[in-house]
Design a protein around this motif. Structure first.
Motif, PDB file in Angstrom:
ATOM      1  N   SER A  53      12.429  24.375  33.841  1.00 58.45           N
ATOM      2  CA  SER A  53      12.477  23.052  33.269  1.00 58.45           C
ATOM      3  C   SER A  53      11.667  22.948  31.992  1.00 58.45           C
ATOM      4  CB  SER A  53      11.924  22.069  34.277  1.00 58.45           C
ATOM      5  OG  SER A  53      10.596  22.428  34.540  1.00 58.45           O
ATOM      6  N   LYS A  54      10.879  23.948  31.687  1.00 61.17           N
ATOM      7  CA  LYS A  54       9.970  23.788  30.569  1.00 61.17           C
ATOM      8  C   LYS A  54      10.647  23.992  29.224  1.00 61.17           C
ATOM      9  CE  LYS A  54       7.277  26.778  32.116  1.00 61.17           C
ATOM     10  NZ  LYS A  54       8.192  26.929  33.233  1.00 61.17           N
ATOM     11  N   GLU A  56      12.041  23.272  26.177  1.00 58.08           N
ATOM     12  CA  GLU A  56      12.152  22.026  25.433  1.00 58.08           C
ATOM     13  C   GLU A  56      13.338  22.076  24.484  1.00 58.08           C
ATOM     14  OE1 GLU A  56      10.137  19.323  25.839  1.00 58.08           O
ATOM     15  OE2 GLU A  56       9.155  20.352  27.476  1.00 58.08           O
ATOM     16  N   GLY A 139       5.092  18.161  38.303  1.00 61.37           N
ATOM     17  CA  GLY A 139       6.051  19.001  37.583  1.00 61.37           C
ATOM     18  C   GLY A 139       5.809  20.464  37.884  1.00 61.37           C
ATOM     19  N   GLU A 140       6.283  21.265  36.970  1.00 60.81           N
ATOM     20  CA  GLU A 140       6.331  22.710  37.226  1.00 60.81           C
ATOM     21  C   GLU A 140       5.146  23.436  36.587  1.00 60.81           C
ATOM     22  OE1 GLU A 140      10.287  24.034  36.310  1.00 60.81           O
ATOM     23  OE2 GLU A 140       9.528  25.924  35.515  1.00 60.81           O
ATOM     24  N   ALA A 141       5.091  23.412  35.291  1.00 55.45           N
ATOM     25  CA  ALA A 141       4.027  24.099  34.562  1.00 55.45           C
ATOM     26  C   ALA A 141       4.062  23.607  33.122  1.00 55.45           C
ATOM     27  CB  ALA A 141       4.246  25.610  34.603  1.00 55.45           C
ATOM     28  N   PRO A 142       2.927  23.727  32.430  1.00 48.17           N
ATOM     29  CA  PRO A 142       2.915  23.261  31.036  1.00 48.17           C
ATOM     30  C   PRO A 142       3.874  24.079  30.169  1.00 48.17           C
ATOM     31  CG  PRO A 142       0.689  23.776  31.835  1.00 48.17           C
ATOM     32  CD  PRO A 142       1.646  24.260  32.870  1.00 48.17           C
ATOM     33  N   GLY A 143       4.442  23.416  29.185  1.00 47.65           N
ATOM     34  CA  GLY A 143       5.214  24.101  28.154  1.00 47.65           C
ATOM     35  C   GLY A 143       4.354  24.261  26.912  1.00 47.65           C
ATOM     36  N   GLU A 146       2.311  21.114  25.774  1.00 52.15           N
ATOM     37  CA  GLU A 146       1.279  20.827  26.766  1.00 52.15           C
ATOM     38  C   GLU A 146       0.148  21.846  26.612  1.00 52.15           C
ATOM     39  OE1 GLU A 146       4.571  21.071  27.545  1.00 52.15           O
ATOM     40  OE2 GLU A 146       4.944  18.917  27.785  1.00 52.15           O
ATOM     41  N   PRO A 152      -0.357  17.089  30.218  1.00 51.97           N
ATOM     42  CA  PRO A 152       0.934  17.349  30.845  1.00 51.97           C
ATOM     43  C   PRO A 152       2.041  16.479  30.253  1.00 51.97           C
ATOM     44  CG  PRO A 152      -0.363  15.913  32.247  1.00 51.97           C
ATOM     45  CD  PRO A 152      -1.245  16.283  31.086  1.00 51.97           C
ATOM     46  N   PHE A 153       3.222  17.025  30.232  1.00 52.36           N
ATOM     47  CA  PHE A 153       4.428  16.262  29.867  1.00 52.36           C
ATOM     48  C   PHE A 153       4.259  15.482  28.562  1.00 52.36           C
ATOM     49  CE2 PHE A 153       5.571  17.153  34.262  1.00 52.36           C
ATOM     50  CZ  PHE A 153       6.925  17.410  34.138  1.00 52.36           C
ATOM     51  N   ASN A 179       0.911  19.245  37.479  1.00 51.69           N
ATOM     52  CA  ASN A 179       1.871  20.337  37.568  1.00 51.69           C
ATOM     53  C   ASN A 179       1.453  21.304  38.661  1.00 51.69           C
ATOM     54  OD1 ASN A 179       3.919  20.101  35.420  1.00 51.69           O
ATOM     55  ND2 ASN A 179       2.164  20.178  34.029  1.00 51.69           N
ATOM     56  N   HIS A 263      14.199  17.516  37.373  1.00 56.54           N
ATOM     57  CA  HIS A 263      13.181  17.599  36.324  1.00 56.54           C
ATOM     58  C   HIS A 263      13.748  16.995  35.035  1.00 56.54           C
ATOM     59  CE1 HIS A 263      10.303  19.279  33.523  1.00 56.54           C
ATOM     60  NE2 HIS A 263       9.571  19.681  34.536  1.00 56.54           N
TER      61      HIS A 263
HETATM   62  N1  URA Z   1       7.474  20.656  32.169  1.00 55.10           N
HETATM   63  C1  URA Z   1       6.659  20.598  33.244  1.00 55.10           C
HETATM   64  O1  URA Z   1       7.056  20.907  34.355  1.00 55.10           O
HETATM   65  N2  URA Z   1       5.426  20.186  33.041  1.00 55.10           N
HETATM   66  C2  URA Z   1       4.944  19.816  31.867  1.00 55.10           C
HETATM   67  O2  URA Z   1       3.782  19.436  31.788  1.00 55.10           O
HETATM   68  C3  URA Z   1       5.812  19.869  30.773  1.00 55.10           C
HETATM   69  C4  URA Z   1       7.076  20.294  30.939  1.00 55.10           C
END
Ligand code: URA
Length: 295
Positions: A53-54, A56, A139-143, A146, A152-153, A179, A263
């Protein structure tokens, strides 16, 4: 103006409208198809596309890691044994929830569970929002953005999440956003099960401190981690799941209603009215469960 240019302009206007502050689904079926992901990215939501999902960008390549796509019947690997008592001890004596979260972040930074799999990041993105929020997004993890900002996000997916939150009648400051992983995976890869498990105890303690009434998991990694399942999103979303359940059932957490949904980055890639309607339906249930009136 050529037909192609007119179509592009029309799509742009439509997308702008859909990405506008009102996130509500349109009443009528869409007249046009949105130019979203390339065909190869438009797989079923329980496949790798939804996991990563990260991304962008619509065209960012998606590295394949061992999180996805797992047959629904496969057992999840067991959680590693982690000294959660020492993690709790890092904040337990404190009274103020924000001070507890700060202390937990310090503990996370000192323990650096991500060092086992990732040293290639700029900032730890621990989470932000109200430390007493009734609603928590995971969420999942920083992109990339982020990672650069430590928040985050804040990229394109974050912009859409902001709009979703506003459409719910809430503000970003009134919810908490965290995340599964607190550091950006190299190449924006989807977290592996092992990576998620190494970081899970810190997310669990964030949940304990904030003690939200509802958690919305954004995407499969967060849903699979917190519900210890490998089910596809289509069979998980749209209904509340009790949390905590095994393996977190004995963690002494309060009872929380967990709503999985797509997501926002997946939604951006597959911006169909159908997907948007599903997410809005999930969020509407959350609004009702929180006892808020529908905006
Ligand atoms: N996607 C995520 O899952 N987390 C973020 O913080 C940014 C994008």
């Amino acid at each position: 103006m050529s037909d192609h240019a007119r179509k592009l302009l029309h799509q742009h206007a439509k997308t702008t409208q859909l990405l506008g502050v009102d996130f509500h689904p349109l009443g009528n079926p869409p007249q046009i198809q949105f130019a979203v992901a390339p065909q190869s990215q438009q797989q079923d939501q329980n496949t790798q596309t939804e996991h990563n999902s990260k991304s962008e960008s619509f065209v960012e390549p998606k590295p394949v890691r061992d999180f996805a796509p797992t047959p629904a019947s496969s057992p999840r690997p067991a959680m590693p044994t982690i000294d959660t008592a020492s993690i709790r001890a890092s904040y337990e004596s404190l009274k103020d929830p924000q001070a507890k979260l700060d202390a937990l972040k310090e503990k996370y930074t000192a323990d650096a569970p991500h060092a086992a799999f990732n040293t290639n990041f700029t900032n730890i993105v621990f989470g932000e929002g109200s430390p007493t929020a009734d609603l928590m997004f995971v969420g999942e993890a920083p992109g990339q953005q982020e990672d650069e900002t430590g928040r985050p996000f804040v990229g394109r997916a974050g912009e859409l999440l902001d709009k979703m939150i506003i459409a719910m009648g809430l503000s970003r400051e009134s919810v908490y956003i965290a995340n599964v992983l607190k550091t950006r995976p190299p190449n924006n890869a989807t977290p592996t099960v092992n990576e998620a498990h190494l970081c899970a105890p810190y997310l669990i303690e964030q949940i304990r401190i904030i003690s939200p009434k509802v958690i919305v998991t954004l995407g499969l990694p967060a849903t699979h981690l917190l519900l210890a399942t490998t089910q596809p999103m289509r069979s998980m979303r749209g209904q509340f799941h009790p949390f905590p359940s095994p393996p977190f059932a004995d963690a002494g957490l309060p009872s929380i209603d967990l709503m999985p949904t797509y997501h926002p980055a997946f939604l951006l890639r597959a911006y169909t009215e159908d997907n948007r309607r599903k997410v809005w339906s999930d969020l509407t249930q959350v609004i009702e469960r929180l006892g808020l009136s529908k905006p």
